[in-house]
Motif scaffolding. Sequence first.
Motif, PDB file in Angstrom:
ATOM      1  N   ASP A   1       1.368   5.522  16.450  1.00  0.00           N
ATOM      2  CA  ASP A   1       2.836   5.453  16.434  1.00  0.00           C
ATOM      3  C   ASP A   1       3.401   6.281  15.279  1.00  0.00           C
ATOM      4  N   ASN A   2       2.765   6.162  14.124  1.00  0.00           N
ATOM      5  CA  ASN A   2       3.161   6.979  12.982  1.00  0.00           C
ATOM      6  C   ASN A   2       3.059   8.461  13.304  1.00  0.00           C
TER       7      ASN A   2
ATOM      8  N   SER B   1      14.176  18.599   8.915  1.00  0.00           N
ATOM      9  CA  SER B   1      13.864  19.081  10.265  1.00  0.00           C
ATOM     10  C   SER B   1      14.111  20.585  10.368  1.00  0.00           C
TER      11      SER B   1
ATOM     12  N   ALA C   1       7.843  12.749  19.131  1.00  0.00           N
ATOM     13  CA  ALA C   1       8.040  12.409  20.533  1.00  0.00           C
ATOM     14  C   ALA C   1       9.531  12.326  20.819  1.00  0.00           C
ATOM     15  N   LYS C   2       9.933  12.873  21.928  1.00  0.00           N
ATOM     16  CA  LYS C   2      11.331  12.809  22.340  1.00  0.00           C
ATOM     17  C   LYS C   2      11.381  12.216  23.744  1.00  0.00           C
TER      18      LYS C   2
ATOM     19  N   MET D   1       3.432   9.787  16.120  1.00  0.00           N
ATOM     20  CA  MET D   1       4.405  10.226  17.128  1.00  0.00           C
ATOM     21  C   MET D   1       5.849  10.239  16.631  1.00  0.00           C
ATOM     22  N   ILE D   2       6.162   9.347  15.652  1.00  0.00           N
ATOM     23  CA  ILE D   2       7.572   9.231  15.237  1.00  0.00           C
ATOM     24  C   ILE D   2       8.074  10.563  14.690  1.00  0.00           C
ATOM     25  N   GLY D   3       9.200  10.999  15.249  1.00  0.00           N
ATOM     26  CA  GLY D   3       9.767  12.264  14.816  1.00  0.00           C
ATOM     27  C   GLY D   3       9.306  13.429  15.664  1.00  0.00           C
TER      28      GLY D   3
ATOM     29  N   ARG E   1      -0.235  14.842  11.337  1.00  0.00           N
ATOM     30  CA  ARG E   1       1.094  14.829  11.936  1.00  0.00           C
ATOM     31  C   ARG E   1       1.831  16.137  11.655  1.00  0.00           C
TER      32      ARG E   1
END
Lengths: 360, 325, 489
Positions: free
Chosen positions: C95-96, C71, C102-103, C98-100, C148
């Motif tokens: 979903d893949n 990160s 989206a907060k 968004m993971i990491g 992504r």
Amino acid sequence: MKRRMESYGKMVQLLFMNPVFFIGISLLLVFIMTSMVLILTGAPPFSVYKQIFLGSLSTGSKFGHVIKAWIPLTLCAIGLLYTFRINLWNIGVEGQMIIGAVFCTFIIRLFPNSPYPIMILFLAFFSSMMGGALWALLAGFLKTKGGVNEIFAGLGLNFVAQGLILWLIFGPWKRPGVASMSGTEIIPKGLWLSLIERTAIPPAGLILTFLALFVTYLLLKYTKIGLGLKAIGLNPKASLLFGLKPSLYMLLAMVFGGGLAGFAGCIQVTGVYHRLIPSISSNYGYLALLVVMLSNYDIRLVPIVSFFFSCLNVGSIQLPMVLHIDSSLSGVIQGSLVLTFLALHALHRRLSTPKEIQPS
Amino acid sequence: MNDFSAMMILSSIIAAACPIIFAAIGETITEKSGVINLSLDGTILLSAMTAFVISYSTGSVFLGFFMASLVGGFVALIVVFFSIYLRVSQVAVGFVLTLTCRDLAYFIGNPYSRLLGPQVQPLPIPFLSDLPFIGTAFFSHNVVVYVCYIFFFFSWFYIEKTPMGHILKAVGEHPHAAYSRGIHPHRIQLIYGFVGGVFVGIAGASYSLFMKAGWGRPQGCEGIGWIALALVIFGGWNISRVVIGCYLFSFLQVMGIFFQQWFPTFPSPVFQVAPFPLMIFSLVIIHVSQNDKIREWSKDKNVILFFLNRFSHSAPAHLGKRFHV
Amino acid sequence: MIEIIDIHKHYGHVKANNGISMTIKDGSIHAILGENGAGKSTLMKILSGYIHQNSGLIKINDQIVDFSSTSVAATFGIGMLYQDPMDFPQLSVIDNFMIGQAKGIFIKKRTFLNRFYHLSQSLGFSLEPDCLVKTLTVGERQQLEILRLLSLGTQVLILDEPTTGISDLQKDTLFSALTRLTRDGKSIVLVSHKLEDVETLCDTITVLRQGRVSGHMVKPFDTNKLLDLMFETRSSPPGRLVTSQGPVFFSLNQVSAKGGRVGLKNLNLKIHQHDVIGLAGLEGSGQSVFLKVSSGLLPVQSGTICLDNKNIVGKSHVYFQNSGITYLPSSRLEEGLVPGLSITQHVSLSARPKPLIVNHKKALISSRDAIDTFHIKARPDSYVETLSGGNQQRLLLSLLPLKPRLLLLENPTRGLDLSSAYFVWNHLQAFCKTDHTSILFTSSEIDEIMMVSNRILVFYDGKVVLDKKTAETTIHEIGAAIAGKSVHL
């Protein structure tokens, strides 16, 4: 001086290599922990320990009760050595024991008045082993063919066996007139295992348990089966290249484990309760898992740990009457012993394996 | 069967399912993060004991629930801690804890056996409970049951619809990928292990504070932990299916009483065994449904394909394994 | 601009990166080229913050940065597309995505969907956001990861072997997308073995060899010079074995199989007695699938495997073994040996036929013999995991059956020093001389293949693209075939 230091260091190293050392340390820690818990609950720790000791080893008859518990517990634990060796969690020992007891009772009910009780007993021994082995084999097939994790298969089958035995006791095999949790009718006296005088020790059970210990020791150490089980357990991929068939060996291990558990069930029927009761397995199946874990999967330690656990179990029976403490204290001690041992052993392993080497 | 008794049956099914739902969803949450907490059966007993003893001594039912949930969370943390920091198998630790917690509960709770303690009082919801039929069935319970309704909706929403839920699933599926996206798998496992354990603790408290109020040996909730573990698998790690499984089990449990009247030769525990063969069966189907040959064979058989697809879910890919970089 | 200065990374005794320095310019496509194990992946994992270097510096625009995690690297605009897909197959595409990223409590799915469509349109990708990722092809999963990473604000995109296992069409899409990205000022770092890809796409090339930089080059590229930089030539060969070719005894006809990233496609092959065949190719081009299929460890999808004109498809691995076909894997401790067992126990395990009672005394004597003849530096009761790589390989050799007919060896000399490697080959060649044995082996070192084999097969994308006698080919021809390119000299 230097040499003495070196030999000292070597001794410490040897000490750390030995699981008995960790069992000792765990014992000490758990002793302190339990004492603290006892003090917190307002019980005098030393009279508790004294009571456990007196309750298990003070008289010949009490010692007999310890051995009576030791036999089935050790049998189950020996069976687990086979399955643990190949990395299988045979949690279904309880069920295998129950089915063994059911098969044994079935044979006895078939020939209640045979003129040759020894023959019937042998037949009962044999069929109870078959029963336990079959029940274990079912879990084994679910694992190898059905893709069901052996823990859930074994656990599920435990409950199914529990249901089966309840149905038998309350249904087809109920005592004439009354069906109750106290079990089936008492089996004919001629089929009881004979006991050593004034104790509860059935010599036949004792001899066969020692035989099982001895045979298992030889089998695991000196035969291709033992070596194969170990190799597959440690590295299933490589074992394939050595021409071993993992699924075959898994089933074999389950058969051995289940057979011994079934036999333990038979001892419970013919030597201890003389009838089929719902709690015929006395929780030994689960307790045996703890025994084997604390023995660090070493067959030489199994009978000793098993003896200690039996002493705790038998010695704590008197606790509620004498000191108004629940007998489940023995279970608490056993469980925390294993937990502490696991932690210490793992800690030692983690500290002794070097981490990533830093550049100089 | 008339309307009234049908309503009563439905009402008792709803109530009996409540603690199982807490336990099963708690375990689902833990397993979603890749940790398998096998200690449920012991944890439930230990927290049931805690809840009873605390609320008996303080008179506060709420405090009982609170302490029970802490106990549940703490036991789960032991499993995660052993797994992450000592690299001991989760199954081994979980199993030992199952037995230890059970005996600890009986041991500490012994002086409190068969005492009359406080209970959660029923609290029919005004107006809603007056509705015909569903009023009695759904809205004439106590506050814990209502919380349970909200809880399963909320946990479903949390896991499926929120970013945090996605992170939870990500860690259980592929911790390396999660790590490459700046997520710390160990931290997540500690958090959700604890959270899952907290709900298991609430399940235990629900037993000793209203479902089978009181403490004793046996308490009456023995075996529920294993059933909750089985239901997680039966439901395929999917909150809504797990909840359906819980109601199904509760239905079997309640109907067991009636079956017993109809078939007096069968003791009631026989019916309680039913979920386990069902669990094994569903596990076999899950395995079969992923087999290439079976898939090929069922290609043009719609009914079978539909059935297979319903079962074709899998455990979190990294369940029970350890993660390190 | 990114500067990498004197990066070192060690795994135990293995020096994966041994002082690497290079510079990546903005708006360029920079290739990192090298054989297997040259240290490319390690360097890229360091650059993306997945692992941390033991020493050395990374500077971005003259500012020293320290990546403690991915990160942190991401905040500096560095994103990596890993060789193994780092995604979640059970979850949907969106979903893949968004993971990491989206907060918060609520997912603003609409916002992300818009961003997703916008990005994929600009790059010419067409992905269905609600599809499950497990239903996608490798190429599509790559596209998703690229989207992504870009959505995270990646300025420097690292791609590790992106063209393995994807279709030509997907490759074209990928390359045009990458070119478009550089026009926006982003830099691309492409890690690859494939010369053709690198040459068509890249502006600059850095070649790595054995953890060090062996050279830089800018467009236009000289293929022969690149090959020289990639493949080192080693001296003093153990020598090729000169024997007469025997009759054909083992053959594969139209064999296809699944496995690895590319599988095996319609393979035809005839193997003669005394053959020593080197299998060249990038890791995962089908060689290891081929070896496993030939030893009965992997099932074939179609085709036949014939031993002495008899089809043995579908027989168990044990049957193959008993027919004299032996396979040795390259990961010795993971697949070949059993950690936790001693040398003696391994000797007992490989005894054939296995007697029910293990004769410890006999096994002890044979293991002493093995230790002597194979110069294994260990005691009979040493556990195999305590042996060095070379000693493990010697042990495996000592466990080979007496008169093997066909030896299938995966990287038999990987990780061995020269003397160990020569020892291994001398021993193997003895089999061919005395027992009419044939040997098939893979190696990532062309020199080794050139040195010992009398026939060479080059695998590319699950197919054999070159099958020649060693005497009739050159190192350049092989190197080019490995890189998927035909060079005519």
